[in-house]
Design a protein around this motif. Sequence first.
Motif, PDB file in Angstrom:
ATOM      1  N   ASP A 233       2.775   6.833 -19.516  1.00 57.04           N
ATOM      2  CA  ASP A 233       3.777   6.083 -18.772  1.00 57.04           C
ATOM      3  C   ASP A 233       3.328   4.625 -18.650  1.00 57.04           C
ATOM      4  OD1 ASP A 233       5.624   5.152 -16.838  1.00 57.04           O
ATOM      5  OD2 ASP A 233       5.653   7.091 -15.820  1.00 57.04           O
ATOM      6  N   ILE A 234       4.202   3.699 -19.029  1.00 55.60           N
ATOM      7  CA  ILE A 234       3.986   2.281 -18.779  1.00 55.60           C
ATOM      8  C   ILE A 234       5.244   1.757 -18.102  1.00 55.60           C
ATOM      9  CG2 ILE A 234       3.517   0.006 -19.756  1.00 55.60           C
ATOM     10  CD1 ILE A 234       2.197   1.369 -22.129  1.00 55.60           C
ATOM     11  N   SER A 235       5.093   1.188 -16.912  1.00 53.70           N
ATOM     12  CA  SER A 235       6.242   0.716 -16.155  1.00 53.70           C
ATOM     13  C   SER A 235       5.879  -0.595 -15.471  1.00 53.70           C
ATOM     14  CB  SER A 235       6.697   1.767 -15.137  1.00 53.70           C
ATOM     15  OG  SER A 235       5.648   2.047 -14.209  1.00 53.70           O
ATOM     16  N   ALA A 236       6.815  -1.098 -14.661  1.00 48.85           N
ATOM     17  CA  ALA A 236       6.574  -2.407 -14.042  1.00 48.85           C
ATOM     18  C   ALA A 236       7.150  -2.473 -12.641  1.00 48.85           C
ATOM     19  CB  ALA A 236       7.181  -3.517 -14.900  1.00 48.85           C
ATOM     20  N   ASP A 237       6.427  -3.164 -11.776  1.00 45.95           N
ATOM     21  CA  ASP A 237       6.941  -3.617 -10.481  1.00 45.95           C
ATOM     22  C   ASP A 237       7.508  -2.499  -9.600  1.00 45.95           C
ATOM     23  OD1 ASP A 237       6.233  -6.206 -11.201  1.00 45.95           O
ATOM     24  OD2 ASP A 237       8.181  -6.597 -12.135  1.00 45.95           O
ATOM     25  N   PHE A 238       6.913  -1.311  -9.682  1.00 47.01           N
ATOM     26  CA  PHE A 238       7.270  -0.178  -8.831  1.00 47.01           C
ATOM     27  C   PHE A 238       8.692   0.357  -9.073  1.00 47.01           C
ATOM     28  CE2 PHE A 238       4.018  -2.307  -6.125  1.00 47.01           C
ATOM     29  CZ  PHE A 238       3.128  -1.259  -6.010  1.00 47.01           C
TER      30      PHE A 238
ATOM     31  N   VAL B 239     -11.013   3.376  -7.429  1.00 43.98           N
ATOM     32  CA  VAL B 239     -11.924   2.398  -8.028  1.00 43.98           C
ATOM     33  C   VAL B 239     -11.533   0.997  -7.557  1.00 43.98           C
ATOM     34  CG1 VAL B 239     -12.787   1.435 -10.191  1.00 43.98           C
ATOM     35  CG2 VAL B 239     -12.227   3.881 -10.039  1.00 43.98           C
ATOM     36  N   GLY B 240     -12.511   0.237  -7.086  1.00 51.08           N
ATOM     37  CA  GLY B 240     -12.216  -1.069  -6.501  1.00 51.08           C
ATOM     38  C   GLY B 240     -11.461  -0.894  -5.198  1.00 51.08           C
ATOM     39  N   CYS B 241     -11.987  -0.034  -4.339  1.00 49.37           N
ATOM     40  CA  CYS B 241     -11.256   0.408  -3.140  1.00 49.37           C
ATOM     41  C   CYS B 241     -11.187  -0.645  -2.053  1.00 49.37           C
ATOM     42  CB  CYS B 241     -11.868   1.684  -2.588  1.00 49.37           C
ATOM     43  SG  CYS B 241     -13.572   1.488  -1.994  1.00 49.37           S
ATOM     44  N   GLY B 242     -12.001  -1.722  -2.153  1.00 49.34           N
ATOM     45  CA  GLY B 242     -11.957  -2.774  -1.146  1.00 49.34           C
ATOM     46  C   GLY B 242     -12.260  -2.248   0.242  1.00 49.34           C
ATOM     47  N   THR B 243     -11.400  -2.579   1.199  1.00 53.79           N
ATOM     48  CA  THR B 243     -11.618  -2.142   2.577  1.00 53.79           C
ATOM     49  C   THR B 243     -11.021  -0.769   2.860  1.00 53.79           C
ATOM     50  OG1 THR B 243      -9.617  -3.274   3.368  1.00 53.79           O
ATOM     51  CG2 THR B 243     -11.697  -4.525   3.398  1.00 53.79           C
ATOM     52  N   GLY B 244     -10.686  -0.029   1.807  1.00 53.55           N
ATOM     53  CA  GLY B 244     -10.338   1.380   1.963  1.00 53.55           C
ATOM     54  C   GLY B 244      -8.925   1.677   2.420  1.00 53.55           C
ATOM     55  N   GLU B 245      -8.047   0.694   2.411  1.00 54.03           N
ATOM     56  CA  GLU B 245      -6.701   0.916   2.953  1.00 54.03           C
ATOM     57  C   GLU B 245      -5.956   2.014   2.203  1.00 54.03           C
ATOM     58  OE1 GLU B 245      -3.959   0.394   5.850  1.00 54.03           O
ATOM     59  OE2 GLU B 245      -5.858  -0.722   5.718  1.00 54.03           O
ATOM     60  N   LEU B 246      -5.975   1.981   0.872  1.00 53.15           N
ATOM     61  CA  LEU B 246      -5.297   3.019   0.091  1.00 53.15           C
ATOM     62  C   LEU B 246      -6.079   4.328   0.137  1.00 53.15           C
ATOM     63  CD1 LEU B 246      -2.966   3.831  -1.740  1.00 53.15           C
ATOM     64  CD2 LEU B 246      -4.312   3.013  -3.696  1.00 53.15           C
ATOM     65  N   SER B 247      -7.402   4.261   0.080  1.00 56.53           N
ATOM     66  CA  SER B 247      -8.229   5.478   0.147  1.00 56.53           C
ATOM     67  C   SER B 247      -7.900   6.284   1.397  1.00 56.53           C
ATOM     68  CB  SER B 247      -9.715   5.102   0.167  1.00 56.53           C
ATOM     69  OG  SER B 247     -10.115   4.425  -0.987  1.00 56.53           O
ATOM     70  N   ILE B 248      -7.791   5.611   2.523  1.00 52.96           N
ATOM     71  CA  ILE B 248      -7.534   6.288   3.793  1.00 52.96           C
ATOM     72  C   ILE B 248      -6.154   6.932   3.792  1.00 52.96           C
ATOM     73  CG2 ILE B 248      -7.153   5.875   6.262  1.00 52.96           C
ATOM     74  CD1 ILE B 248      -9.375   3.684   5.986  1.00 52.96           C
TER      75      ILE B 248
ATOM     76  N   TYR C 192       0.815  -1.211   0.000  1.00 53.61           N
ATOM     77  CA  TYR C 192       0.000   0.000   0.000  1.00 53.61           C
ATOM     78  C   TYR C 192       0.855   1.270   0.000  1.00 53.61           C
ATOM     79  CZ  TYR C 192      -4.089  -2.897   0.940  1.00 53.61           C
ATOM     80  OH  TYR C 192      -5.092  -3.834   0.848  1.00 53.61           O
ATOM     81  N   GLU C 193       1.958   1.272   0.741  1.00 50.57           N
ATOM     82  CA  GLU C 193       2.815   2.455   0.776  1.00 50.57           C
ATOM     83  C   GLU C 193       3.428   2.726  -0.592  1.00 50.57           C
ATOM     84  OE1 GLU C 193       3.652   4.961   3.056  1.00 50.57           O
ATOM     85  OE2 GLU C 193       1.754   4.169   3.822  1.00 50.57           O
ATOM     86  N   SER C 194       3.749   1.669  -1.334  1.00 50.22           N
ATOM     87  CA  SER C 194       4.310   1.855  -2.674  1.00 50.22           C
ATOM     88  C   SER C 194       3.269   2.436  -3.622  1.00 50.22           C
ATOM     89  CB  SER C 194       4.841   0.528  -3.213  1.00 50.22           C
ATOM     90  OG  SER C 194       5.905   0.047  -2.425  1.00 50.22           O
ATOM     91  N   TRP C 195       2.013   1.939  -3.534  1.00 48.11           N
ATOM     92  CA  TRP C 195       0.949   2.531  -4.348  1.00 48.11           C
ATOM     93  C   TRP C 195       0.744   3.997  -3.973  1.00 48.11           C
ATOM     94  CZ3 TRP C 195      -1.548  -2.588  -2.963  1.00 48.11           C
ATOM     95  CH2 TRP C 195      -1.490  -3.478  -4.036  1.00 48.11           C
ATOM     96  N   ARG C 196       0.756   4.276  -2.700  1.00 47.85           N
ATOM     97  CA  ARG C 196       0.558   5.643  -2.206  1.00 47.85           C
ATOM     98  C   ARG C 196       1.618   6.576  -2.779  1.00 47.85           C
ATOM     99  NH1 ARG C 196       0.735   6.642   4.309  1.00 47.85           N
ATOM    100  NH2 ARG C 196      -0.247   8.722   4.419  1.00 47.85           N
TER     101      ARG C 196
END
Length: 247
Positions: free
Chosen positions: A224-229, A44-53, A19-23
């Motif tokens: 931009d197209i990239s891979a694996d952070f 979109v597809g936020c699930g339990t909101g971990e990234l949203s928060i 999650y921190e890497s996505w953030r």
Amino acid sequence: MAYEQFAYLYDYLMIDAPYESWREFVKKKIKQYGRANSTRLLDVGCGTGELSIRLAQDGFQVTGIDLSEDMLAVAQAKAEESGVLVEFFQQNMTELDGFAPFDCAVIFCDSLNYLQSEEEVRQTFTRIYEHLYPGGLLMFDIHSTYKMEHVFANQTFANNEEATSYIWHCFPGDAPYSVEHELTFFVQQPNGMYERFDEWHVQRTFPVERYKQWLLSTGFEVLDISADFIDELPTETSERIFFVAKK
């Protein structure tokens, strides 16, 4: 297994998710490509909101959507506990409707791979395009075709802990580059006994060029197209592919 039960096990299953890497990816790409003073963000597809928060904690005005009412209930409780305001709505990403324009939309944690057809992916891109300001960004990640065929297919993953354990079998799906996930959880109950829950998921991906073509045909500019952070072009063995596109 009822999705209500899986919603409460989801965070356990995703405890090591990046999650921190996505953030950090979101903040970096908005700074690099985004509109000035971008604040309105759709998860979109936020699930339990971990990234949203986490993004709300960074000052974004976040709206989260997900198909699961139970996932959203968990997300709302977590947001209130964290002391941030996030608006959550139950919607299908292919039928996104009714929101004011956003500066940015994100679809992470391979949520897009739950769409089973080209038409569903294209429809999602169209609905998001219609909900972005001119110059607004769409960011998403997908499982690579390599990951589907060589990391997931015919593999078994397991974790054994005292309170909760799981066995996760992966089988090739019927469609090209698809995988069926069979998950079995054993959860300790207050009386000390264990209850078994079963869950079944299907994911599908497509080659990178197909996603690129669909974005372009929708009206997006692919930035931009990239891979694996690692902010480098995908290779034959890349597992997670990232796209950044602009309206």
